[in-house]
Design an enzyme around this catalytic site. Structure first.
Site, short mmCIF file in Angstrom:
data_model
loop_
_atom_site.label_atom_id
_atom_site.label_comp_id
_atom_site.label_asym_id
_atom_site.label_seq_id
_atom_site.Cartn_x
_atom_site.Cartn_y
_atom_site.Cartn_z
CE LYS A 205 32.30 -32.94 -14.85
NZ LYS A 205 31.58 -33.59 -15.97
CE LYS A 258 34.81 -36.05 -13.19
NZ LYS A 258 34.10 -36.46 -14.41
#
Length: 332
Positions: A205, A258
């Site tokens: 992320k 992400k």
């Protein structure tokens, strides 16, 4: 003239682009079952609240969570990921693991009244008054070294995971990017009798500029500073392999990257290196920028959205969390 000497057409690969055969040789597709729809549940409101930076999306009160999820299911999408806006916040995010917390209440209702597969996002940023993803260093606001106390935060994550599983969540998705979070959550779930609940780790992320609209939606923007001390540097791809490998070794069942579109190289690398299911989060900024361009008349929203999801799937994602889930699924 023999068959071997016959003149050849100038056409090559184009022969397989004709209608009829084109679909037969298509390598990648997008199905409703590949998509996960985010749902925002807000304990502070009695009415649906539109999210201005995310056209078509709303915060819904807890009493409408079931109705909202049924709307998702009607499009063919089978899974939702829940984000909660609590009625109150404090430094420890104490409402995140409350039995009557917003996600816990919504999860119990959704699992009791629908067949949706419910994924619970696990983080503290929506629940803390400072907006960071864990418990803070004493001097975090003035001169932070790493902003968030890692191991103390893991204890909170353990409790939140068990609370979400007890409420009926089918999968737990820790998103805080604390070191060791998957191992801590796996151990806590196993000890509490929820060893059957998979973990979808936000394994890579990034500290991205594409999260802005989500922070409006979930009311989770940091009150000071940023999240560079725990989310990944956008410059780093090799580091992603180390992060993902650690989560896989700690017991993650699904590995997520992400955001999605600016990091398709990372999605592809994770797909090549690991045999786990791979998820990618088509985040709020990716959604908002396509809407903004479409409003200007610069592109076809539906076509651009589908092409975006297709590219994420082509890069290697088995499932895609996306704010386009319902619109695309409804047209497949």
């Amino acid at each position: 003239m023999s068959g071997h000497d016959a003149p050849r057409s100038g056409l090559g690969p184009r022969r397989l682009r004709a209608d009829g055969v084109r679909g037969l040789v298509s390598e990648t597709d997008v199905q409703a079952s590949d998509l996960v729809a985010p749902v925002f549940v807000d304990a502070t409101t009695d009415d649906r609240q539109p999210i201005p930076s995310m056209p078509g999306h709303e915060r819904v009160p807890v009493d409408e969570a079931v109705t909202r999820v049924r709307e998702v299911l009607e499009t063919g999408v089978e899974a939702v990921i829940l984000f909660g806006i609590p009625e109150s916040k404090d430094a420890e995010g104490s409402r995140a693991d409350a039995e009557d917390g917003v996600v816990q209440r919504a999860t119990r209702a959704i699992t009791a009244e629908t067949d949706a597969y419910v994924i619970a996002d696990l983080c503290l940023c929506e629940y803390t008054d400072h907006g960071h993803c864990g418990l803070l260093e004493a001097d975090a606001a003035e001169d932070p070294r790493l902003t968030v106390r890692n191991d103390a935060t893991l204890e909170r994550y353990r409790s939140v995971a068990v609370s979400q599983a007890a409420a009926g969540a089918d999968m737990i998705a820790p998103s805080g990017m604390m070191d060791g979070q998957v191992a801590a959550i796996r151990e806590a779930l196993d000890e509490a009798g929820y060893g059957d609940r998979p973990i979808m780790a936000y394994a890579a992320k990034y500290a991205s500029a594409f999260y802005g609209p989500f922070r409006d939606a979930a009311d989770g923007a940091p009150a000071f500073g940023d999240r560079r001390h725990y989310q990944m540097d956008p410059a780093n791809a090799r580091e992603a392999r180390r992060e993902v490998a650690r989560d896989a070794a700690e017991g993650a069942d699904v590995l997520m990257v992400k955001p999605a579109l600016p990091y398709l190289d990372v999605v592809s690398e994770v797909r090549r290196e690991f045999d786990h299911p791979v998820a990618a989060y088509n985040v709020s900024g990716e959604y908002a920028m396509l809407h903004a361009a479409a409003e200007k008349g610069w592109l076809d929203l539906e076509a651009a959205a589908y092409e975006s999801l297709l590219s994420i799937r082509r890069a290697g994602a088995d499932l895609v969390i996306t704010y386009f889930a319902e619109d695309i699924a409804d047209r497949l």
